[in-house]
Enzyme design. Structure first.
Site, PDB file in Angstrom:
ATOM      1  N   ASP A 273       0.826  -1.204   0.000  1.00 36.73           N
ATOM      2  CA  ASP A 273       0.000   0.000   0.000  1.00 36.73           C
ATOM      3  C   ASP A 273       0.868   1.264   0.000  1.00 36.73           C
ATOM      4  O   ASP A 273       1.978   1.254   0.523  1.00 36.73           O
ATOM      5  CB  ASP A 273      -0.918  -0.021   1.227  1.00 36.73           C
ATOM      6  CG  ASP A 273      -2.096   0.925   1.066  1.00 36.73           C
ATOM      7  OD1 ASP A 273      -2.357   1.385  -0.068  1.00 36.73           O
ATOM      8  OD2 ASP A 273      -2.759   1.215   2.078  1.00 36.73           O
TER       9      ASP A 273
ATOM     10  N   HIS B 185       2.598   3.184  -9.001  1.00 34.40           N
ATOM     11  CA  HIS B 185       2.409   1.753  -9.280  1.00 34.40           C
ATOM     12  C   HIS B 185       3.615   1.182 -10.029  1.00 34.40           C
ATOM     13  O   HIS B 185       4.037   0.058  -9.774  1.00 34.40           O
ATOM     14  CB  HIS B 185       1.125   1.533 -10.091  1.00 34.40           C
ATOM     15  CG  HIS B 185      -0.112   1.979  -9.369  1.00 34.40           C
ATOM     16  ND1 HIS B 185      -0.345   1.653  -8.059  1.00 34.40           N
ATOM     17  CD2 HIS B 185      -1.194   2.710  -9.766  1.00 34.40           C
ATOM     18  CE1 HIS B 185      -1.509   2.183  -7.680  1.00 34.40           C
ATOM     19  NE2 HIS B 185      -2.032   2.833  -8.687  1.00 34.40           N
TER      20      HIS B 185
ATOM     21  N   ASN C 211     -10.856  -2.568  -5.616  1.00 29.92           N
ATOM     22  CA  ASN C 211     -10.056  -1.614  -6.398  1.00 29.92           C
ATOM     23  C   ASN C 211     -10.681  -1.264  -7.756  1.00 29.92           C
ATOM     24  O   ASN C 211     -10.277  -0.289  -8.398  1.00 29.92           O
ATOM     25  CB  ASN C 211      -8.611  -2.104  -6.585  1.00 29.92           C
ATOM     26  CG  ASN C 211      -7.772  -2.048  -5.321  1.00 29.92           C
ATOM     27  OD1 ASN C 211      -6.874  -2.857  -5.110  1.00 29.92           O
ATOM     28  ND2 ASN C 211      -8.040  -1.077  -4.448  1.00 29.92           N
TER      29      ASN C 211
ATOM     30  N   ARG D 160      -5.312  -2.101   8.806  1.00 25.50           N
ATOM     31  CA  ARG D 160      -6.465  -2.935   8.451  1.00 25.50           C
ATOM     32  C   ARG D 160      -6.060  -3.990   7.428  1.00 25.50           C
ATOM     33  O   ARG D 160      -5.030  -3.876   6.769  1.00 25.50           O
ATOM     34  CB  ARG D 160      -7.618  -2.075   7.914  1.00 25.50           C
ATOM     35  CG  ARG D 160      -7.229  -1.151   6.778  1.00 25.50           C
ATOM     36  CD  ARG D 160      -8.418  -0.336   6.256  1.00 25.50           C
ATOM     37  NE  ARG D 160      -7.978   0.653   5.296  1.00 25.50           N
ATOM     38  CZ  ARG D 160      -7.794   1.958   5.559  1.00 25.50           C
ATOM     39  NH1 ARG D 160      -8.035   2.434   6.761  1.00 25.50           N
ATOM     40  NH2 ARG D 160      -7.369   2.782   4.619  1.00 25.50           N
TER      41      ARG D 160
HETATM   42  C1  IPE Z   1      -5.286  -2.757  -0.346  1.00 21.56           C
HETATM   43  O1  IPE Z   1      -4.981  -1.412  -0.490  1.00 21.56           O
HETATM   44  C2  IPE Z   1      -5.273  -3.440  -1.697  1.00 21.56           C
HETATM   45  C3  IPE Z   1      -3.961  -3.625  -2.314  1.00 21.56           C
HETATM   46  C4  IPE Z   1      -2.814  -3.254  -1.803  1.00 21.56           C
HETATM   47  C5  IPE Z   1      -3.968  -4.284  -3.586  1.00 21.56           C
HETATM   48  P1  IPE Z   1      -6.115  -0.302  -0.651  1.00 21.56           P
HETATM   49  O2  IPE Z   1      -5.420   0.990  -0.807  1.00 21.56           O
HETATM   50  O3  IPE Z   1      -7.057  -0.683  -1.722  1.00 21.56           O
HETATM   51  O4  IPE Z   1      -6.875  -0.405   0.753  1.00 21.56           O
HETATM   52  P2  IPE Z   1      -7.795   0.650   1.504  1.00 21.56           P
HETATM   53  O5  IPE Z   1      -8.776   1.152   0.506  1.00 21.56           O
HETATM   54  O6  IPE Z   1      -6.900   1.745   1.988  1.00 21.56           O
HETATM   55  O7  IPE Z   1      -8.401  -0.106   2.636  1.00 21.56           O
HETATM   56  C1  IPE Z   2      -1.486   0.196  -3.441  1.00 26.63           C
HETATM   57  O1  IPE Z   2      -1.222   1.563  -3.437  1.00 26.63           O
HETATM   58  C2  IPE Z   2      -1.620  -0.370  -4.829  1.00 26.63           C
HETATM   59  C3  IPE Z   2      -2.976  -0.857  -5.177  1.00 26.63           C
HETATM   60  C4  IPE Z   2      -3.995  -0.846  -4.384  1.00 26.63           C
HETATM   61  C5  IPE Z   2      -3.147  -1.378  -6.526  1.00 26.63           C
HETATM   62  P1  IPE Z   2      -2.401   2.607  -3.479  1.00 26.63           P
HETATM   63  O2  IPE Z   2      -2.744   2.908  -4.908  1.00 26.63           O
HETATM   64  O3  IPE Z   2      -3.549   2.145  -2.651  1.00 26.63           O
HETATM   65  O4  IPE Z   2      -1.728   3.871  -2.824  1.00 26.63           O
HETATM   66  P2  IPE Z   2      -2.394   4.886  -1.800  1.00 26.63           P
HETATM   67  O5  IPE Z   2      -2.923   4.078  -0.662  1.00 26.63           O
HETATM   68  O6  IPE Z   2      -3.485   5.581  -2.551  1.00 26.63           O
HETATM   69  O7  IPE Z   2      -1.290   5.795  -1.419  1.00 26.63           O
HETATM   70 MG    MG Z   3      -4.058   2.394  -0.693  1.00 24.67          MG
END
Ligand code: IPE
Ligand code: IPE
Ligand code: MG
Length: 249
Positions: free
Chosen positions: A29, A46, A77, A203
């Protein structure tokens, strides 16, 4: 070379080989926040995240960890802006195609878990090919959770079991933890010993709900693209200091 045969001379001296987790899972994350901090669009986060994952896979291999599972895309997502979703799907496909040869050479066994049928067809083809070509590899088991949701995984297992009961192939009293697990996407993969989540969120975000019943959690403020060997070393040190009791005294 199998994981066991690998020379583990790189393992930092303060880590005990016998206390290493066998299976490490990561919630990667913070890619978006990382990009924002550099004044870049989210998608660049990413891209940088892929490099961090490649480094971690190599590090796990070097240090003799037998399995690595990474959360790449959750069932939730899809609610992100269409262009980000499209970028991720294309990125997964491209990286998979680029890295397959090296994974074959390095004896990595790659697997995907999640509702794969809902992914773009071209990505599904790449996924099938990579699993096929690395199926019998004796090295590290690398699992990528793509369009994965723990609740959805549990529901599809319930459905499959209910169908077997309806067909008379299974009796309700025969349903136990082993039977249930064998219907999860992760059937045959041991539960993670250690789950790492980057970027500070406390979480599970629908990841490995069943499998994490007794897994240890380690959360770091570091954003995923900055998660390197030093950070991983820190996580493993913290893990080795834990006392896993599994309900006992
Ligand atoms: C969890 O991250 C999913 C992945 C890392 C693929 P998210 O960024 O989607 O989670 P939330 O929305 O903060 O809970
Ligand atoms: C995790 O990073 C990657 C995926 C969920 C695919 P995020 O894209 O959730 O990054 P933040 O949480 O918005 O910084
Ligand atoms: Mg995230």
């Amino acid at each position: 070379m199998t994981v066991q045969e690998t020379k583990l001379q790189d393992l930092p001296i303060d880590l005990k080989r016998e206390l290493l987790p066998k299976h490490v899972a990561v919630i990667m994350d913070g890619n978006g926040r990382w990009a924002k901090r550099q004044g870049l669009p989210r998608i660049m986060g990413h891209k940088a995240g892929v490099d961090a994952l490649k480094d971690l896979l190599r590090c796990c291999k070097d240090w003799g960890i037998q399995a690595l599972t990474a959360y790449a895309f959750s069932t939730e997502n899809w609610k992100r802006p269409q262009e980000e979703v499209d970028f991720l799907m294309t990125l997964f496909q491209r990286v998979l195609r680029q890295e397959l040869r090296e994974m074959v050479e390095e004896n990595v066994q790659i697997q995907f878990v999640g509702n794969l049928q809902a992914l773009p067809r071209s990505l599904q083809r790449e996924i099938s090919r990579s699993m096929e070509e690395t199926r019998n590899n004796p090295g590290i088991r690398f699992t990528v959770a793509t369009n994965y949701g723990g609740r959805q995984e549990i529901i599809q297992a319930c459905r499959a079991i209910a169908e077997k009961v309806q067909q008379g192939l299974l009796q309700p009293h025969e349903i136990n933890e082993q039977v249930f697990e064998s219907h999860l996407y992760t059937a045959g993969i041991a539960d993670p010993d250690l789950l790492i989540r980057t970027s500070g969120e406390m979480r599970l975000s629908n990841f490995l709900l069943w499998q994490m019943a007794y897994g240890e959690m380690y959360i770091t403020e570091t954003l995923w693209p900055d998660f390197d060997r030093t950070e991983f070393h820190r996580a493993l040190c913290a893990y080795q200091r834990r006392e896993r009791r599994f309900g006992k005294v």
